[in-house]
Each structure stands twice: as C-alpha cells, then as structure tokens.
Design a protein around this motif. Structure first.
Motif, PDB file in Angstrom:
ATOM      1  N   GLY A  57       0.880  -1.155  -0.008  1.00 44.95           N
ATOM      2  CA  GLY A  57       0.126   0.010  -0.137  1.00 44.95           C
ATOM      3  C   GLY A  57       0.760   1.284   0.057  1.00 44.95           C
ATOM      4  N   ARG A  58       1.906   1.216   0.937  1.00 51.19           N
ATOM      5  CA  ARG A  58       2.748   2.336   0.740  1.00 51.19           C
ATOM      6  C   ARG A  58       3.526   2.591  -0.425  1.00 51.19           C
ATOM      7  NH1 ARG A  58       6.984   2.148   5.214  1.00 51.19           N
ATOM      8  NH2 ARG A  58       7.254   4.210   4.563  1.00 51.19           N
ATOM      9  N   ALA A  59       4.078   1.358  -1.090  1.00 52.52           N
ATOM     10  CA  ALA A  59       4.432   1.583  -2.519  1.00 52.52           C
ATOM     11  C   ALA A  59       3.423   2.145  -3.452  1.00 52.52           C
ATOM     12  CB  ALA A  59       4.865   0.129  -2.945  1.00 52.52           C
ATOM     13  N   ALA A  60       2.058   1.855  -3.557  1.00 52.51           N
ATOM     14  CA  ALA A  60       1.277   2.179  -4.257  1.00 52.51           C
ATOM     15  C   ALA A  60       0.946   3.804  -4.149  1.00 52.51           C
ATOM     16  CB  ALA A  60      -0.047   1.449  -4.156  1.00 52.51           C
ATOM     17  N   ALA A  61       1.150   4.066  -3.098  1.00 51.84           N
ATOM     18  CA  ALA A  61       1.016   5.531  -2.690  1.00 51.84           C
ATOM     19  C   ALA A  61       2.482   6.238  -2.850  1.00 51.84           C
ATOM     20  CB  ALA A  61       0.961   5.854  -1.216  1.00 51.84           C
ATOM     21  N   LYS A  63       5.169   5.837  -1.209  1.00 52.29           N
ATOM     22  CA  LYS A  63       5.951   6.355  -0.054  1.00 52.29           C
ATOM     23  C   LYS A  63       6.885   5.264   0.285  1.00 52.29           C
ATOM     24  CE  LYS A  63       2.150   9.210   1.512  1.00 52.29           C
ATOM     25  NZ  LYS A  63       1.090   9.379   2.508  1.00 52.29           N
ATOM     26  N   ALA A  64       7.093   4.292  -0.236  1.00 46.24           N
ATOM     27  CA  ALA A  64       7.791   3.116   0.148  1.00 46.24           C
ATOM     28  C   ALA A  64       8.870   2.655  -0.934  1.00 46.24           C
ATOM     29  CB  ALA A  64       6.996   1.953   0.658  1.00 46.24           C
ATOM     30  N   ASP A  65      10.066   2.416  -0.495  1.00 43.95           N
ATOM     31  CA  ASP A  65      11.151   1.797  -1.233  1.00 43.95           C
ATOM     32  C   ASP A  65      10.823   0.463  -1.927  1.00 43.95           C
ATOM     33  OD1 ASP A  65      13.484   1.552  -2.629  1.00 43.95           O
ATOM     34  OD2 ASP A  65      14.736   0.917  -1.075  1.00 43.95           O
ATOM     35  N   MET A  66      11.169  -0.073  -3.099  1.00 45.35           N
ATOM     36  CA  MET A  66      10.570  -1.166  -3.548  1.00 45.35           C
ATOM     37  C   MET A  66      11.463  -2.202  -3.094  1.00 45.35           C
ATOM     38  SD  MET A  66       7.971  -0.719  -5.467  1.00 45.35           S
ATOM     39  CE  MET A  66       8.103  -2.345  -6.387  1.00 45.35           C
ATOM     40  N   VAL A  67      12.448  -1.784  -2.597  1.00 46.65           N
ATOM     41  CA  VAL A  67      13.364  -2.999  -2.078  1.00 46.65           C
ATOM     42  C   VAL A  67      12.636  -3.648  -0.733  1.00 46.65           C
ATOM     43  CG1 VAL A  67      15.447  -3.595  -0.791  1.00 46.65           C
ATOM     44  CG2 VAL A  67      15.662  -2.455  -2.759  1.00 46.65           C
ATOM     45  N   ASP A  68      11.816  -2.626   0.023  1.00 49.06           N
ATOM     46  CA  ASP A  68      11.401  -3.013   1.360  1.00 49.06           C
ATOM     47  C   ASP A  68      10.019  -3.901   1.071  1.00 49.06           C
ATOM     48  OD1 ASP A  68      13.160  -1.560   2.955  1.00 49.06           O
ATOM     49  OD2 ASP A  68      11.984   0.283   2.914  1.00 49.06           O
ATOM     50  N   VAL A  69       9.412  -3.267  -0.058  1.00 50.83           N
ATOM     51  CA  VAL A  69       8.266  -4.142  -0.552  1.00 50.83           C
ATOM     52  C   VAL A  69       8.627  -5.494  -0.878  1.00 50.83           C
ATOM     53  CG1 VAL A  69       6.372  -4.198  -2.396  1.00 50.83           C
ATOM     54  CG2 VAL A  69       7.191  -2.016  -1.285  1.00 50.83           C
ATOM     55  N   VAL A  70       9.407  -5.553  -1.707  1.00 48.34           N
ATOM     56  CA  VAL A  70       9.970  -6.855  -2.116  1.00 48.34           C
ATOM     57  C   VAL A  70      10.379  -7.886  -0.951  1.00 48.34           C
ATOM     58  CG1 VAL A  70      11.796  -8.438  -3.602  1.00 48.34           C
ATOM     59  CG2 VAL A  70      10.661  -6.241  -4.584  1.00 48.34           C
ATOM     60  N   THR A  71      11.135  -7.325  -0.289  1.00 39.12           N
ATOM     61  CA  THR A  71      11.622  -8.081   0.861  1.00 39.12           C
ATOM     62  C   THR A  71      10.337  -8.453   1.901  1.00 39.12           C
ATOM     63  OG1 THR A  71      13.622  -6.825   1.174  1.00 39.12           O
ATOM     64  CG2 THR A  71      12.932  -7.880   3.155  1.00 39.12           C
ATOM     65  N   ALA A  72       9.485  -7.518   2.030  1.00 42.21           N
ATOM     66  CA  ALA A  72       8.152  -7.716   2.871  1.00 42.21           C
ATOM     67  C   ALA A  72       7.434  -9.032   2.249  1.00 42.21           C
ATOM     68  CB  ALA A  72       7.189  -6.659   2.946  1.00 42.21           C
ATOM     69  N   VAL A  73       7.112  -8.842   0.996  1.00 38.18           N
ATOM     70  CA  VAL A  73       6.439  -9.893   0.048  1.00 38.18           C
ATOM     71  C   VAL A  73       7.171 -11.230   0.034  1.00 38.18           C
ATOM     72  CG1 VAL A  73       5.483 -10.598  -2.215  1.00 38.18           C
ATOM     73  CG2 VAL A  73       5.214  -8.168  -1.281  1.00 38.18           C
ATOM     74  N   ALA A  74       8.466 -11.179  -0.020  1.00 38.64           N
ATOM     75  CA  ALA A  74       9.298 -12.305  -0.056  1.00 38.64           C
ATOM     76  C   ALA A  74       9.088 -13.176   1.352  1.00 38.64           C
ATOM     77  CB  ALA A  74      10.875 -12.387  -0.465  1.00 38.64           C
ATOM     78  N   GLU A  75       9.301 -12.163   2.549  1.00 36.71           N
ATOM     79  CA  GLU A  75       9.031 -13.001   3.660  1.00 36.71           C
ATOM     80  C   GLU A  75       7.867 -13.407   4.073  1.00 36.71           C
ATOM     81  OE1 GLU A  75       9.928  -9.801   6.592  1.00 36.71           O
ATOM     82  OE2 GLU A  75      12.076  -9.699   6.403  1.00 36.71           O
ATOM     83  N   SER A  76       6.661 -12.783   3.547  1.00 41.64           N
ATOM     84  CA  SER A  76       5.418 -13.304   3.729  1.00 41.64           C
ATOM     85  C   SER A  76       5.159 -14.680   2.714  1.00 41.64           C
ATOM     86  CB  SER A  76       4.291 -12.308   3.158  1.00 41.64           C
ATOM     87  OG  SER A  76       2.949 -12.647   3.310  1.00 41.64           O
TER      88      SER A  76
END
Length: 102
Positions: A57-61, A63-76
C-alpha cells in the motif's frame, strides 16, 4: 524495513513443534502446549502478511522503497510456504495414524 529473520523465526517455531522432545514437556512447566504454539505460529504468519500488505500500500502511494516491498512480500511468501508445509506434514501424520490397526 521488515526483518528478514521473521520467516526464519516462524520456520524455527514450526521445527520446535515437530521435534521429538516437544511432546515430552511436563504440563505446567512453562512450556507452551501445542495449541498455543500453533496459535503463535499462525499469528506470526498473519503479521508477516499484514506487513507485506502495508508495504504494498505504501508503494502504491509512492511512499515506500521497492526493496522494502519486495523483502516484505518475500518474507510473507516464505512464511506461508512454511505454514503449508507444516500443514501437509500434520495431514500426512493424521492419515498415517488412521491407517494403523486397532
């Protein structure tokens, strides 16, 4: 940034559940029972998924770094795959017990 060790922690928790000594704990000795341990693992997986959703959601807005998004999705994804593997082992163990002669 999400912790990359969360999925490893969930995996370690499920490994402790499957260890041969897990059932030998004395009741009331401070060791969590199976239901509590399973609840903790499920809660951990749910929290990991929520963090991934928040990062997306933060990436869509913007407000987030793509590395953080990819890391969070990979952890999930890793936590969910671990949960599914544990579920498959529990089902296989149940089926094996049901095949045992009485």
């Amino acid at each position: 940034m999400a912790s990359p060790t969360l999925a490893a922690g969930a995996y370690a928790a499920t490994q402790r559940l499957a260890s041969p000594t897990a059932g030998k704990a004395v009741a009331g000795a401070g060791a969590p029972n199976f239901a509590e341990a399973l609840g903790n693992v499920l809660q951990s997986v749910a929290e990991t998924g929520q963090r991934a959703d928040q990062q997306a959601g933060r990436a869509a807005a913007g407000k987030a770094d793509m590395v953080d998004v990819v890391t969070a999705v990979a952890e999930s994804e890793t936590a969910l795959e671990t949960l599914v593997a544990v579920r498959d082992k529990v089902i296989a163990a149940y089926e094996e017990i049901m095949r045992m002669p009485i």
